[in-house]
Write an enzyme that holds these catalytic residues in place. Structure first.
Site, PDB file in Angstrom:
ATOM      1  N   GLU A   1      60.315 -64.837  55.771  1.00  0.00           N
ATOM      2  CA  GLU A   1      60.555 -63.642  54.891  1.00  0.00           C
ATOM      3  C   GLU A   1      60.624 -62.317  55.404  1.00  0.00           C
ATOM      4  OE1 GLU A   1      59.287 -67.215  52.594  1.00  0.00           O
ATOM      5  OE2 GLU A   1      58.650 -66.236  54.619  1.00  0.00           O
TER       6      GLU A   1
ATOM      7  N   PHE B   1      55.456 -64.532  48.598  1.00  0.00           N
ATOM      8  CA  PHE B   1      56.372 -64.559  50.027  1.00  0.00           C
ATOM      9  C   PHE B   1      57.466 -63.168  50.366  1.00  0.00           C
ATOM     10  CE2 PHE B   1      55.445 -69.344  49.589  1.00  0.00           C
ATOM     11  CZ  PHE B   1      54.267 -69.439  49.874  1.00  0.00           C
TER      12      PHE B   1
END
Length: 313
Positions: free
Chosen positions: A49, A74
């Site tokens: 991410e 995330f």
């Protein structure tokens, strides 16, 4: 909410060819149609991410409208430095989408929950923060973000309130929606937990308590005029969020009222209080466990209005 977001984004690509969707290696079931129709508008970045956010910033600075997509914390907390330094500092046209707002992914534990994201994201300059409460707000927020230029956060919930839109209603980013009129107390909710606020209002109505219910779909910037009116016209305000009370939507409303010199008769924040959502269970089970479901909201109101709490059990 997730399905609604993807459906609307898919509809908008043909007339907005600058749209790109980046995924952190998830969502293929719901994204299959988007990928099949627009393969050049999709990129699976993998479980990375931070890299996804950096790529998104670069693509946005080259003229694209970029959506990053992942679950829970995330796409936010894991890559906070990239959001702050790469996206927001450069005012890049990146829209961060979390499809696990609050405790949506209850069974997989607190690592997959997003319960501090509103507080953190709203503190970053240039960031627009949206947390829709029902499917109509989700669709309209998605349409708005395609045209909005600059960083934004779209917090999507697995749950959604029952339909609240009225015929002919127009969505306005930054304008709180009054989804139920009332004069005794104001219930202000952000996200899918709006459904619990409406259910609490139904419970309270049986005790002759008239609730005004607000959908605070835009957490930043806040609609000050609607909040000031609620503080003046009802006896008090209860804020409701599937999030820590520290720095969240309730904190934002308190700051706004205090700085504006508008003081409600009482003020209370319903949310997580100095605890992680460490219990495992469904989203609804966790709402009950952490006292943020409809009966708990009704009891919070009753305690401040002097009504017997036994009436809400």
């Amino acid at each position: 909410m997730r399905d609604t977001f993807v459906r609307i984004l898919t509809e908008l690509v043909p007339e907005n060819p600058s749209i790109l969707l980046l995924s952190g290696d998830l969502g293929f079931g719901v994204l299959n149609d988007f990928i099949a129709r627009f393969p050049r508008h999709f990129l699976n970045v993998g479980v990375a991410e931070q890299n996804m956010s950096g790529l998104a910033a670069g693509m946005a600075l080259e003229g694209h409208t970029v959506f990053t997509y992942s679950i829970g914390n995330f796409p936010t907390l894991r890559c906070l430095e990239q959001i702050r330094n790469d996206i927001c500092y450069h005012r890049a046209n990146v829209k961060i989408v979390s499809v696990g707002g609050g405790m949506s992914y209850g069974p997989v534990g607190m690592s997959h929950h997003a319960t501090e994201d509103l507080a953190i994201l709203r503190s970053i300059p240039e960031m627009l923060v949206l947390s829709p409460g029902d499917l109509w707000e989700t669709a309209e927020a998605t349409r708005y973000l395609v045209t909005h230029r600059g960083p934004a956060y779209l917090r999507l919930d697995k749950s959604a309130a029952r339909p609240t839109t009225r015929e002919g209603e127009v969505f306005h980013c930054g304008m709180i929606r009054t989804v139920r009129a009332g004069s005794d107390v104001t219930l202000a909710a952000a996200g899918g937990i709006l459904g619990e606020a409406l259910a609490a209002a139904d419970i309270l109505e049986k005790q002759d308590i008239d609730c005004r219910v607000l959908s605070v779909h835009t957490v930043k910037p806040l609609d000050t005029s609607t909040l000031f009116a609620a503080a003046r016209e009802t006896r008090g305000i209860i804020t409701i969020e599937e999030h820590a009370v520290d720095g969240g939507m309730g904190g934002a409303i308190a700051e706004t009222l205090m700085e504006g010199g508008v003081y409600p008769g009482f003020f209370y924040r319903v949310g997580l209080r100095n605890t992680f959502s460490s219990v495992v269970g469904s989203q609804q089970y966790l709402r009950k466990t952490y006292s943020i479901d409809a009966p708990a909201i009704a009891q919070a109101v009753s305690a401040r209005l002097g009504v017997s709490a036994a009436a809400f059990r």
